[in-house]
Enzyme design. Structure first.
Site, PDB file in Angstrom:
ATOM      1  CE  LYS A 160      26.938  -4.675  -7.752  1.00  0.00           C
ATOM      2  NZ  LYS A 160      27.182  -3.823  -8.688  1.00  0.00           N
ATOM      3  NE  ARG A 190      -1.368  -2.491   2.820  1.00  0.00           N
ATOM      4  CZ  ARG A 190      -1.610  -3.779   2.636  1.00  0.00           C
ATOM      5  NH1 ARG A 190      -2.540  -4.108   1.913  1.00  0.00           N
ATOM      6  NH2 ARG A 190      -0.509  -4.554   2.655  1.00  0.00           N
ATOM      7  CB  THR A 191       3.664   2.703   2.286  1.00  0.00           C
ATOM      8  OG1 THR A 191       2.581   2.143   3.462  1.00  0.00           O
ATOM      9  CG2 THR A 191       4.086   4.183   2.772  1.00  0.00           C
ATOM     10  CG  HIS A 195       3.562   3.676   8.644  1.00  0.00           C
ATOM     11  ND1 HIS A 195       3.655   4.782   7.493  1.00  0.00           N
ATOM     12  CD2 HIS A 195       3.276   2.791   8.122  1.00  0.00           C
ATOM     13  CE1 HIS A 195       3.434   4.130   6.489  1.00  0.00           C
ATOM     14  NE2 HIS A 195       3.178   2.702   6.789  1.00  0.00           N
ATOM     15  NE  ARG A 221       7.091   0.611   4.827  1.00  0.00           N
ATOM     16  CZ  ARG A 221       5.847   0.120   4.816  1.00  0.00           C
ATOM     17  NH1 ARG A 221       5.470  -1.026   4.679  1.00  0.00           N
ATOM     18  NH2 ARG A 221       4.826   0.988   5.164  1.00  0.00           N
TER      19      ARG A 221
HETATM   20  N1   CP Z   1      -0.099  -0.008   6.082  1.00  0.00           N
HETATM   21  C1   CP Z   1       1.174  -0.242   5.334  1.00  0.00           C
HETATM   22  O1   CP Z   1       2.118   0.123   5.679  1.00  0.00           O
HETATM   23  O2   CP Z   1       0.880  -1.346   4.365  1.00  0.00           O
HETATM   24  P1   CP Z   1       2.204  -1.638   3.636  1.00  0.00           P
HETATM   25  O3   CP Z   1       3.158  -2.327   4.397  1.00  0.00           O
HETATM   26  O4   CP Z   1       1.615  -2.713   2.476  1.00  0.00           O
HETATM   27  O5   CP Z   1       2.737  -0.518   2.857  1.00  0.00           O
END
Ligand code: CP
Length: 327
Positions: free
Chosen positions: A97, A69-70, A149, A119
């Site tokens: 590497k 999603r993110t 998050h 991320r």
């Molecule tokens: N909600 C969320 O962070 O989903 P993803 O891990 O799929 O990005």
């Protein structure tokens, strides 16, 4: 939680440059982002799903951890703002590497990237990049370890506001693996900042952080029916199997028996309760499919809203938010 240090997310004029955490952001700023996102929702209904606000800007997605999603909603958000988007494939990049995060940052900065969406499994990774980024570069935290998050929390607040309006009368319950959840930390901070008076966390004792009540101004419950009594919003969290080691839980089957959300158990909440989940869902562990796909679920709306909210964050950090009269 309070600090007298300058907020590393703001520039010298107090404008949002990076988006790393909800901590330290004002209610007014969160409301401004939510209002901006409201204006961006309509872009998806246009024949050409684009606005030219960030034309000529380059946004790089650096996802060192998995995401559905993110990552995709950040990509769509940047493209809908007409930015150019780079998606670095970490498994085939020089990271494999041994290239350091800092060297990756420096090399992509040399290609005139304006914004990094990051991320990382390590808490603090996005703050580290922000501390080392060139002056014109913005860093957005798309999830760092157990820490934060913030765009997930913001899209959750947006979804709550669209259904419930005023934050100041709400009862909100967050259920599940609070201990390992960066989403829960950011949600608790956002709910508090926006003035929600009754925030509850519901979990087995082994899945709650120590002193969570004092640290976040919430009330802890260890029994689902009691915790969700008369709430307006239930946020279910994923059991983070990849982050917990050892015997924090007897079994997922037992967890579902005690904390899993079913249509029957939802009867304790308000009749118009909404059910949320950041995804991915473990069906039959956190909730029944009948709840996940049922009339109270707004889980897929959260995903849709994520694009508009991430457009607002990208545009504001790049200094290109829409004026109120353009929305
Ligand atoms: N909600 C969320 O962070 O989903 P993803 O891990 O799929 O990005």
């Amino acid at each position: 939680m309070g600090s007298s240090l300058p907020n590393p997310q703001l520039d010298a004029q107090g404008r949002l440059r990076h988006f790393l955490t909800i901590e330290g952001l004002s209610r007014d700023l969160l409301i401004e982002l939510l209002d901006q996102a409201e204006g961006f929702l309509g872009v998806a209904q246009q024949a050409v799903k684009k606005v030219p606000l960030c034309r000529g800007k380059v946004v790089a997605n650096l996802f060192f951890e998995t995401s559905t999603r993110t990552r995709t909603t950040f990509e769509l958000a940047a493209k809908r703002l007409s930015a150019d988007v780079l998606n670095l494939n970490i498994s085939t990049s020089a990271t494999a590497k041994g290239e350091s995060l800092l060297d990756t940052l420096r090399n992509l900065e040399a290609m005139h990237v304006d914004m990094f969406v990051v991320r990382h499994a390590a808490g603090g990774a996005a703050h580290f990049m922000a501390a080392h980024a060139a002056p014109h570069v913005s860093i957005i935290n798309a999830g760092d370890g157990r820490h934060a998050h913030p765009t997930q929390a913001l899209l959750d607040m947006f979804t709550i506001r669209r259904h419930k309006g005023d934050f100041s009368r709400l009862r909100v319950a967050i259920v599940g693996d609070i201990l390992h959840s960066r989403v829960a930390r950011s949600q608790m901070l956002a709910l508090k900042t926006l003035g929600v008076p009754d925030i509850r966390v519901i979990a087995p004792r082994t899945l709650l952080p120590a002193k969570v009540e004092e640290a976040f101004g919430v009330k802890a419950y260890h029994e689902l029916a009691e915790g969700i009594r008369d709430v307006d919003v239930i946020i279910m969290l994923r059991l983070q199997r990849e982050r917990y080691r050892g015997a924090l839980l007897p079994s997922e089957h037992e967890y579902f028996q005690l904390f899993g959300l079913t249509e029957g158990r939802m009867g304790a909440a308000k009749p118009d309760v909404i059910v949320m989940h950041p995804g991915p869902i473990n069906r039959g562990v956190e909730m029944d499919s009948a709840v996940a796909d049922g009339a109270h679920s707004v889980i897929l709306e959260q995903v849709t809203n994520g694009i508009a909210v991430r457009m607002a964050v990208i545009a504001m950090c790049l200094g290109n938010q829409r004026r109120a009269d353009e929305l």
